[in-house]
Design a protein around this motif. Structure first.
Motif, short mmCIF file in Angstrom:
data_model
loop_
_atom_site.label_atom_id
_atom_site.label_comp_id
_atom_site.label_asym_id
_atom_site.label_seq_id
_atom_site.Cartn_x
_atom_site.Cartn_y
_atom_site.Cartn_z
N VAL A 107 0.96 -1.11 0.24
CA VAL A 107 -0.01 -0.13 0.03
C VAL A 107 0.91 1.29 0.16
CG1 VAL A 107 -1.82 -1.05 1.19
CG2 VAL A 107 -0.08 -0.05 2.42
N ASP A 108 0.20 2.34 -0.60
CA ASP A 108 0.94 3.76 -0.69
C ASP A 108 0.65 4.45 0.49
OD1 ASP A 108 1.88 6.14 -1.38
OD2 ASP A 108 0.83 6.30 -3.53
N GLY A 109 1.78 4.80 1.45
CA GLY A 109 1.60 5.59 2.58
C GLY A 109 1.15 7.23 2.04
N LYS A 110 1.29 7.49 0.92
CA LYS A 110 1.09 8.83 0.39
C LYS A 110 1.77 10.03 0.91
CE LYS A 110 -3.03 7.78 -2.18
NZ LYS A 110 -4.04 6.96 -1.67
N ASN A 111 2.97 9.56 1.57
CA ASN A 111 3.68 10.67 2.37
C ASN A 111 2.84 11.21 3.53
OD1 ASN A 111 6.40 11.71 2.77
ND2 ASN A 111 5.96 13.41 1.27
N ASP A 112 1.88 10.46 4.01
CA ASP A 112 1.26 11.20 5.04
C ASP A 112 0.96 10.20 6.36
OD1 ASP A 112 -1.06 12.95 5.90
OD2 ASP A 112 -2.25 10.95 5.83
N MET A 113 1.70 10.62 7.25
CA MET A 113 1.57 9.55 8.66
C MET A 113 0.19 9.14 8.96
SD MET A 113 4.10 8.07 9.99
CE MET A 113 3.43 6.88 10.54
N ALA A 114 -0.80 9.92 9.09
CA ALA A 114 -2.05 9.44 9.40
C ALA A 114 -2.29 8.16 8.61
CB ALA A 114 -3.33 10.54 9.48
N THR A 115 -2.27 8.37 7.06
CA THR A 115 -2.64 7.25 6.16
C THR A 115 -2.09 6.12 6.61
OG1 THR A 115 -3.18 9.15 4.42
CG2 THR A 115 -2.68 6.75 3.90
N GLN A 116 -0.68 6.08 6.94
CA GLN A 116 0.17 4.92 7.04
C GLN A 116 -0.27 4.48 8.55
OE1 GLN A 116 4.44 5.18 7.55
NE2 GLN A 116 4.49 3.84 5.96
N THR A 117 -0.52 5.06 9.47
CA THR A 117 -0.85 4.29 10.60
C THR A 117 -2.27 3.67 10.66
OG1 THR A 117 0.12 6.47 11.82
CG2 THR A 117 -1.49 5.22 13.14
#
Ligand code: BGC
Length: 369
Positions: A107-117
């Motif tokens: 999956v792509d974390g999209k350079n966004d910590m909230a998305t990755q969490t």
């Protein structure tokens, strides 16, 4: 602490064999603790040698055991991490056997910590057997590691070394900070100090040592990656340190953040060249992506690499290796995504099998000039 240093050193030798053989074993579980962990993990990922385990290895119709692997990449839109993630996927495919398959979700974390969490929480809910994580923010490592560890899932961190901080907020040298002090957590990466030093060394090896205009100093532009990333910090520091350690005088004209991005690299180089003109002797880029942008700016400014300016990158993307060969780039440093991805996968598989894993695995950089 001593044990950690020793194990990091052991890893250096181990990585060579892991990367070379594409499989293989790790250090045996030598302490009581390690053995206990191995037993725990075996419950989740049974070994082949017991009748019960064998039943769990294959389902009723005799199909292979399929392990669920969750991979989160900080950002798909990154030249280097695209090569890295494609290699993770194809290497998992290549090591499948009749009895063992891998269901890999990337999956792509999209350079966004909230998305990755959120993605990591989803992986936990989905019951992934192992997680491979390329952090968006290394400063969030602690919290995520805790969550994955609490769920009993082995965790292989890649590419962005998690950092620990002292009471004043200064980064500690990770190998001594104990942030990965868990038998099911490890980091696979390359020591960015080496890549910076190699960039500086390439300049030192030039006949004029980077001082094109002969004024007794090397005037340079530094284009940095994401400043939170230790790779960016170390490459910036150690490329220049290599010059000053060798007694070369340096002058910094520009030092700006390009966040690993080609378009930003081009923008920064273009503005530096228009502001400082012929004074610019060396352009150091923390990665090849930004060096590609700087190369376009150099061409647009009517300058010529190797004649009136030098250009350095890191990663050794195919196109940059070609540029080094044809002289349009001075040098780059191989950031070995093949060895790193294979090591990460091999270690993940070891963890799936309940074998003991180490906390750090290092892959060497290689100078390309
Ligand atoms: C690479 C960069 C990449 C970054 C991502 C670095 O090691 O050199 O190209 O953008 O990792 O974290």
């Amino acid at each position: 602490m001593k044990k950690k240093v020793l194990s990091a050193m052991l890893c250096l030798t181990m990585v060579a064999s892991l990367a070379g053989c594409g499989g293989g074993s790790s250090e045996p579980a030598s302490s009581g603790d390690d053995a206990a962990v191995a037993t725990e993990a075996e419950e989740a990922a049974p070994a082949d040698d017991s009748a019960d385990d064998a039943a769990e290895e294959t389902n009723d119709s005799g199909e292979a055991k399929t392990y669920k692997v969750g991979v989160s990449i900080y950002q798909f839109d990154d030249n280097f991490m695209t090569l890295y993630r494609n290699e993770i996927e194809s290497y998992f495919k290549s090591i499948e056997t009749d009895t063992e398959k891998y269901d890999v979700t990337i999956v792509d974390g999209k350079n966004d910590m909230a998305t990755q969490t959120e993605q990591i929480n989803t992986f936990i809910t989905q019951g992934m057997d192992v997680i491979i994580l390329n952090l968006v923010q290394t400063s969030s490592a602690d919290a995520l590691i805790d969550q994955v560890v609490a769920a009993g899932i082995p965790l292989v961190l890649i590419n962005r070394e998690p950092l620990a901080y002292d009471a004043d907020g200064n980064t500690l040298d990770e190998q001594y900070a104990g942030i990965l002090d868990n038998d099911k957590v490890c980091y696979v990466g390359a020591d960015a100090r080496q890549s910076g030093t190699f960039q500086g060394q390439i300049v030192l090896d030039l006949p004029d040592k980077g001082d094109i205009n002969g004024d007794g100093k090397v005037s340079y532009v530094m284009i940095e990656g994401d400043p939170e990333n230790i790779d960016a910090q170390y490459r910036t520091e150690f490329s220049i340190k290599a010059l000053t350690d060798a007694g070369v005088e340096v002058e910094q004209l520009v030092d700006q953040v390009g966040n690993w991005d080609t378009a930003k690299g081009q923008e920064i180089a273009a503005s530096a060249l228009s502001q400082y003109g012929d004074q610019v002797e060396v352009i150091f880029c923390n990665n090849d992506g930004m060096a590609l942008g700087a190369s376009a700016a150099i061409e647009a400014a009517g300058r010529k690499v190797g004649e009136d300016v030098y250009l350095l990158g890191v990663d050794a993307l195919d196109e940059c290796q070609e540029m080094v060969a044809n002289g349009t780039m001075t040098g780059t440093v191989l950031n070995d995504h093949v060895a790193q991805s294979h090591t990460a996968v091999d270690v993940a598989v070891q963890a799936l099998h309940g074998d003991a894993i180490d906390n750090y695995y290092w892959v060497d950089y290689v100078m390309i000039k």
